[in-house]
Design a protein around this motif. Structure first.
Motif: not given
Length: 619
Positions: A100-105, A115-124, A155-158, A160-165
């Motif tokens: 839900a938070v990502a959808r809000s973003v 149209n392109l968000d350099f997120a999420p940061d998925i580093d462990v 959430g983000l890509q729902s 129409g904005v592309a995510a970037s892992a």
């Protein structure tokens, strides 16, 4: 070589808030897109005009930004993020809430024309000494990070904005910032498969459109090339083993981890040859810089270092993504603008659906028994704000509880010069409007300490100035700064100290009586809610004749605490005498301590000025 193909792979930044003519012309000629940074944004309306100008020049342009929804924010770079940040979401551990938070973003970005968000940061974040990832990560275990990575992507890509892992194949086990040097992760492939690669596999399964590379060296995979420049890692691991078929994006090539030894043009050649499709160049780029890169690409194609088919494939992938994202955008974004950017934190059914409340965020804090005892006492006498050199990914955005004072709330008039307030950005205080009585949350003694000014406060703490005072210390990743740990140690010897770490602390919590695992504006609000409220002063300060610059359309509405948990009781104002202690300064003076003379007058903070003028806000 096709010059149009070369242009399609480039994603530069630029200086200013208006699209420059040279960049407009390059977009019209086929430039792949533009990356926006905090310095390019001054208001929602201005951002909307800027993205419209980019699309007018190239309807299929990628318009990218780093909006991680936490400490790294661009949409809310002037006021601090209203979102909780990844580490807090990981500690809540509710993937539906993360989605839900990502959808809000995504809705806020879509409304702005991005149209392109350099997120999420998925580093462990397996290394607590990591200076660049930390609270940008969902957590320290692969399973936790994986489930929230997938949720964020969905959430983000729902929208129409592309995510970037990011940052492939994993930047979590490093103790070096790749903006400044080349980190080394000397782990075998088996460890990477069981830890770093698990979230990337989850994000790919969730359909992530792009993956961003990291400028780190993994000698057990490729002893010569950092990941961004390694065919073994990008083609062999990401494409062949994990099966990723989307766009591979390089992290900014102006970072030392990529280009310190070979320069940006040759880094661009090597990155494309290794398997990158879209090249982030950096910020404040120029027409001449892009021309140098294009000449280097042409020479590399001519001498065979960069196969022409590889370049054509990269350009095709970028164009295809741009066309698909353009088709998903509505023709008129204006109605979304008011809904999604004006009230991102509170609109029912609007951009920020089902956000974590401040109380929910506070429930994720790690609070020691000693801290609980301290919180049961009186309000702090003095607040010490530790201001380290900013992480280059985060930049100088307002943070924590100070974000409220910096831009969202009114500064009280300083009737007693020993009873002062500080701001996150002293140079940002303006004289636009008078304040209203009773709206300020902080009217106590706040001392901002930097690496250059710590000696002065250490001298005070060793003397009588802070003896028996109740001192609240607030910083980020305090254990990483020796000057900060030394200061905390000194304060603990003389005062009743509560240390709040708003970064990623060490496992022993040696410098984190309270660990918040994030420093966004929302997390700062949650912290304020925990702090003891002072008794009402008998003689309240009159209203200020100046107020911080504020753009109501570009900040969360829920930023008005009605109590004053950090305000001092009038009887405690003697603690730091402004006539004997150079660290005490009037917020209206808008100057800070000069480390060489300890003179608080007529000297702007050189560190803050440098960060504002020369920020390199790359990932």
């Amino acid at each position: 070589m096709s010059a149009v193909d070369a242009a399609a792979t480039l994603l530069p930044g630029f200086e200013g808030t208006i699209l420059p003519g040279w960049l407009r012309d390059r977009l019209a000629a086929g430039l792949g897109g533009v990356c926006l940074f905090g310095e390019n944004i001054e208001s929602p309306e201005q951002l909307r005009r800027l993205t419209a100008a980019i699309r007018a020049a190239n309807p299929n342009a990628l318009i990218a930004i780093d909006e991680e929804g936490g400490d790294v924010t661009r949409l809310f770079y002037d006021v601090g993020s209203p979102y909780p940040g990844n580490a807090v979401l990981g500690r809540l551990d509710d993937p539906a809430r993360t989605e839900a938070v990502a959808r809000s973003v995504g809705q806020a970005l879509r409304a702005a024309g991005v149209n392109l968000d350099f997120a999420p940061d998925i580093d462990v974040n397996s290394n607590p000494d990591n200076p660049v990832i930390g609270v940008r990560s969902f957590g320290a275990t692969s399973a936790l990070v994986a489930r929230h990575s997938a949720a964020w992507v969905r959430g983000l890509q729902s929208t129409g904005v592309a995510a970037s892992a990011k940052h492939f194949p994993g930047h979590g086990d490093t103790a070096t910032d790749s903006h400044l040097a080349l980190p080394i992760v000397d782990a075998p492939l088996a460890v990477l498969r069981s830890r770093e690669l698990v979230p990337f596999a989850a994000a790919i399964s969730a359909g992530v459109r792009t993956v961003m590379t990291s400028h780190i060296l993994l000698p057990q995979l490729d002893a010569e090339h950092p990941a961004t420049l390694s065919p073994r890692i990008l083609q062999g691991l990401l494409r062949d083993e994990l099966g990723f078929t989307g766009v591979v994006v390089s992290d900014a090539l102006d970072m030392a981890g990529a280009s310190a030894n070979i320069g940006i043009p040759q880094a661009a050649v090597a990155a494309l040859a290794a398997g990158c499709d879209l090249l982030c160049i950096g910020t404040k780029n120029t027409d001449a810089q892009l021309a140098d890169i294009e000449r280097a690409l042409a020479a590399a194609v001519a001498d065979g270092r960069l196969p022409e088919a590889r370049l054509a494939s990269a350009a095709s992938a970028v164009r295809h993504l741009g066309a698909e994202l353009a088709a998903a955008l509505p023709p008129d974004l204006a109605p979304d603008l008011a809904t999604d950017l004006e009230t991102p934190a509170t609109s029912p059914g609007g951009a920020y659906e089902d956000p974590p409340t401040a109380a929910e965020v506070a429930s994720t804090f790690d609070v020691s028994p000693e801290a609980r005892h301290w919180l049961a006492g009186q309000a702090p006498t003095v607040v010490v704000r530790l201001e380290s050199t900013p992480n280059e990914a985060v930049g100088t955005a307002p943070w924590g509880p100070f974000a409220h004072l910096a831009h969202g709330d009114t500064l009280a008039h300083v009737a007693d010069p020993g009873h002062v307030a500080d701001t996150a950005h002293p140079a940002d205080v303006s004289d636009e409007a008078p304040g209203e009585p009773g709206t300020t949350w902080l009217t106590g003694t706040v001392v901002t300490v930097t690496p250059d000014t710590t000696n002065a406060l250490e001298a005070v703490s060793r003397g009588t100035g802070l003896t028996s005072a109740r001192v609240l210390v607030v910083g980020k990743a305090i254990h990483l700064a020796p000057w900060a740990t030394r200061l905390v140690d000194d304060l603990r010897r003389t005062s009743d100290v509560l240390v709040v770490d708003m970064g990623w602390p060490t496992p022993d919590r040696a410098y984190a009586d309270i660990a918040t695992f994030g420093a966004s504006r929302l997390v700062g609000e949650a912290l304020l809610g925990l702090l003891p409220t002072p008794a009402p002063a008998s003689d309240p300060a009159p209203a200020s004749d100046s107020a911080p610059r504020s753009d109501p359309a570009h900040r969360p509405n829920d930023q008005r605490p009605h109590t004053n948990p950090l305000a001092n009781d009038a009887h405690d104002r003697h603690t730091l005498d402004p006539h004997t202690n150079p660290l005490v300064h009037d917020a209206h003076d808008r100057h800070t301590l000069d480390p060489h003379t300890h003179d608080a007058h007529d000297r702007h903070d050189p560190e803050a000025h440098d960060h504002l003028q020369h920020e390199r806000l790359v990932r």
